[in-house]
Design a protein around this motif. Structure first.
Motif, mmCIF file in Angstrom:
data_model
loop_
_atom_site.group_PDB
_atom_site.id
_atom_site.type_symbol
_atom_site.label_atom_id
_atom_site.label_comp_id
_atom_site.label_asym_id
_atom_site.label_seq_id
_atom_site.Cartn_x
_atom_site.Cartn_y
_atom_site.Cartn_z
ATOM 1 N N LEU A 164 -19.684 48.538 -2.103
ATOM 2 C CA LEU A 164 -20.586 47.395 -2.184
ATOM 3 C C LEU A 164 -20.941 47.125 -3.644
ATOM 4 N N LEU A 165 -20.791 45.867 -4.064
ATOM 5 C CA LEU A 165 -21.155 45.431 -5.412
ATOM 6 C C LEU A 165 -21.989 44.171 -5.277
ATOM 7 N N VAL A 166 -23.272 44.298 -5.586
ATOM 8 C CA VAL A 166 -24.213 43.188 -5.485
ATOM 9 C C VAL A 166 -24.389 42.585 -6.872
ATOM 10 N N TYR A 167 -24.194 41.270 -7.010
ATOM 11 C CA TYR A 167 -24.325 40.571 -8.283
ATOM 12 C C TYR A 167 -25.733 40.007 -8.425
ATOM 13 N N GLU A 168 -26.106 39.878 -9.695
ATOM 14 C CA GLU A 168 -27.411 39.308 -10.000
ATOM 15 C C GLU A 168 -27.372 37.805 -9.761
ATOM 16 N N ASN A 169 -28.503 37.277 -9.307
ATOM 17 C CA ASN A 169 -28.576 35.844 -9.077
ATOM 18 C C ASN A 169 -28.524 35.095 -10.400
ATOM 19 N N VAL A 170 -27.718 34.083 -10.509
ATOM 20 C CA VAL A 170 -27.583 33.241 -11.701
ATOM 21 C C VAL A 170 -27.825 31.811 -11.273
ATOM 22 N N SER A 171 -28.857 31.167 -11.912
ATOM 23 C CA SER A 171 -29.146 29.770 -11.583
ATOM 24 C C SER A 171 -28.693 28.882 -12.723
ATOM 25 N N GLN A 203 -26.097 47.260 9.140
ATOM 26 C CA GLN A 203 -26.677 46.047 8.572
ATOM 27 C C GLN A 203 -27.706 46.417 7.509
ATOM 28 N N ILE A 204 -27.639 45.688 6.391
ATOM 29 C CA ILE A 204 -28.605 45.863 5.300
ATOM 30 C C ILE A 204 -29.111 44.471 4.932
ATOM 31 N N SER A 205 -30.416 44.279 4.976
ATOM 32 C CA SER A 205 -31.014 42.988 4.656
ATOM 33 C C SER A 205 -31.565 43.014 3.235
ATOM 34 N N ARG A 206 -31.677 41.824 2.628
ATOM 35 C CA ARG A 206 -32.252 41.638 1.290
ATOM 36 C C ARG A 206 -31.612 42.607 0.288
ATOM 37 N N LEU A 207 -30.334 42.379 0.062
ATOM 38 C CA LEU A 207 -29.587 43.252 -0.835
ATOM 39 C C LEU A 207 -30.148 43.195 -2.249
ATOM 40 N N SER A 208 -30.025 44.317 -2.932
ATOM 41 C CA SER A 208 -30.349 44.412 -4.356
ATOM 42 C C SER A 208 -29.298 45.291 -5.013
ATOM 43 N N GLN A 209 -29.329 45.323 -6.339
ATOM 44 C CA GLN A 209 -28.320 46.101 -7.043
ATOM 45 C C GLN A 209 -28.498 47.598 -6.833
ATOM 46 N N SER A 210 -29.659 48.007 -6.357
ATOM 47 C CA SER A 210 -29.852 49.428 -6.046
ATOM 48 C C SER A 210 -29.051 49.851 -4.816
ATOM 49 N N HIS A 211 -28.568 48.895 -4.049
ATOM 50 C CA HIS A 211 -27.763 49.189 -2.868
ATOM 51 C C HIS A 211 -26.289 49.367 -3.200
ATOM 52 N N ASN A 212 -25.916 49.142 -4.436
ATOM 53 C CA ASN A 212 -24.510 49.303 -4.818
ATOM 54 C C ASN A 212 -24.054 50.733 -4.562
ATOM 55 N N GLY A 213 -22.814 50.870 -4.151
ATOM 56 C CA GLY A 213 -22.242 52.186 -3.883
ATOM 57 C C GLY A 213 -21.139 52.099 -2.843
ATOM 58 N N THR A 214 -20.662 53.259 -2.437
ATOM 59 C CA THR A 214 -19.571 53.355 -1.466
ATOM 60 C C THR A 214 -20.124 53.856 -0.141
ATOM 61 N N TYR A 215 -19.871 53.077 0.916
ATOM 62 C CA TYR A 215 -20.344 53.405 2.258
ATOM 63 C C TYR A 215 -19.162 53.901 3.082
ATOM 64 N N LEU A 216 -19.423 54.912 3.913
ATOM 65 C CA LEU A 216 -18.362 55.616 4.636
ATOM 66 C C LEU A 216 -18.640 55.566 6.136
#
Length: 461
Positions: A327-334, A298-311
């Protein structure tokens, strides 16, 4: 007077002797045959003692009976297979409490033997002492039914190999019959039998190929024996097939944006089931906010720094396996909506000025809405009271289209420029050749002395 020759006289005498001998044999054999037939028909009347054979299950109670004919009070003795006297005219002679005299009459003598064992098997003698000794033997047979057979694993079942199983019935009498069954079908086995004094040990061995799908398959070993009265003793066994693990990461569906939470579950199969599960990130370490609980990451409060491949990796004694998740985290768009503009209204009536009392609450001026808003505001999910400004993301498709249009325009301009340059150079060479011709005419006129009055001409060299 009739004369008889010597040869005829001898023949007559021989015939007369044969007839006499035949008559004598007839007189002797007929009574003997009658007596023998009478004894065969009335065998019971010819015997003073009768005994009955007995068959009993091990641990049961046997009844040994001796029937008497024309008993006149003579001595009756009962002996065991070792010719030890058990009872003498109804009196116990051997100190074995398992033997009991239950009936003693002029026609029937009966004893019982409790808790019968195989060692008690044999012939029991019923003896009657009169003018002549009469005895009969009652044969005691002990049947030993088999216990529920056991299954021994001779060779472990590994995926792609063979399983060797042995069904064993260690003790029975007579020898039991073993057979392997799977899904109602018999599996032929190699049967071996061993004689253990008065009992038998029987085993049946099978070898079957196994795959991963055979893990948990049901097999039955059945023991069939006459003492079971048509029933069976069955040992149920389930195949235990060992195989390498398989790993699959169960991930959430949908798009993940900054501030969301991620939960990955590592689903593992294998036999034996791997105990240790290893989570890692390729070419990097796990984020500080990552929490591992058993097979779950589990990873809380995702950010783009968390992008990558988990094994996720797992292994047992028969192999190892892994699965990965990118994992690919997108930027928030309002999305901002433009407020409708209303033209100012002029009021011809004047309202009197009133003074409002001052309060602790401050009135807020409504924000001014512009046609283009470069920034947007949204609430932080972790801190609802904080307002975070984010820049709207420019669509990459629009940027790509503009760049492609610019490149195409530049290429077109270069092509037109090159074409015009080539065309201008060809026209210049044509005019230069024409000028040389005119220059030759001028030179020729000057040499011939032509009058200049003929006209003034200008030439471009």
């Amino acid at each position: 007077m009739t004369l008889i020759s010597p040869g005829k006289r001898n023949t007559q005498e021989d015939q007369r002797g044969i007839s006499t001998m035949a008559l004598s044999m007839w007189n002797y054999c007929v009574p003997l045959a009658i007596i023998t037939a009478a004894c065969l028909v009335n065998t019971a009347c010819c015997q003073a003692v009768q005994a009955e054979n007995v068959t009993v299950l091990e641990g049961g109670t046997a009844q040994i009976s001796c029937r008497l004919q024309n008993y006149d009070g003579s001595i009756v003795v009962i002996q065991n297979p070792r010719r030890q006297t058990l009872f003498f005219n109804g009196t116990r002679a051997l100190k074995d409490d398992r033997f009991q005299m239950v009936l003693f009459t002029q026609r029937l003598v009966r004893i019982t033997l409790t808790n019968v064992s195989v060692s008690d098997e044999g012939g029991y003698f019923c003896q009657l002492y009169t003018d002549a000794t009469h005895h009969q033997v009652a044969t005691l047979s002990v049947s030993v039914p088999p216990e529920t057979p056991t299954v021994e694993v001779k060779q472990e079942a590994v995926e792609g190999g063979e399983a060797e199983l042995t069904c064993v019935s260690p003790r029975s009498k007579p020898a039991t019959t073993l057979r392997w069954m799977r899904n109602g079908r018999e599996i032929p086995g190699v049967v071996s039998q061993q004689d253990n004094a008065k009992t038998f040990s029987v085993s049946s061995t099978i070898r079957i190929p196994v795959e991963r799908k055979d893990n948990g398959a049901a097999l039955n070993c059945e023991a069939i024996h006459p003492a079971l009265s048509g029933q069976k003793r069955v040992r149920h066994y389930r195949l235990d097939v060992y195989f390498a693990p398989t790993v699959r990461i169960v991930s959430p569906t949908g798009i993940l944006r900054e501030g969301d939470s991620l939960s990955l579950t590592c689903s593992i199969t294998g036999n034996p089931l791997p105990r240790d599960i290893l989570w890692s990130k390729i070419n990097d370490t796990l984020p500080e906010r990552a929490e591992i609980s058993g097979p779950t990451l589990q990873i809380s409060r995702l950010s783009q720094s968390h992008n990558g491949t988990y094994l996720c990796q797992a292994q047992n004694n028969y192999g190892r396996a892994a699965d990965h998740y990118t994992l690919l985290v997108y930027e928030n768009v309002s999305v901002t909506t433009m407020a409708p503009t209303t033209p100012p209204t002029l009021s011809t009536t004047t309202q009197p000025t009133t003074t409002q009392p001052t309060t602790a609450q401050s009135t807020s001026t409504p924000p001014t809405t512009s046609l283009f808003t470069p920034k947007s505001r949204f609430l932080d999910p972790q801190d609802p009271g904080a307002v975070v400004e984010t820049h709207s993301a420019v669509p990459y498709a629009v940027i790509g289209g503009v760049l492609a249009l610019l490149v195409f325009t530049v290429i077109c301009v270069l092509i037109v420029t090159i074409w015009c340059s080539v065309r201008q150079k060809g026209s210049y060479l044509t005019h230069e050749a024409s000028g040389l011709d005119e220059h030759g005419e001028v030179q020729e006129a000057f040499l011939n002395g032509n009058d200049a009055s003929q006209g003034k001409k200008e030439y471009l060299l």
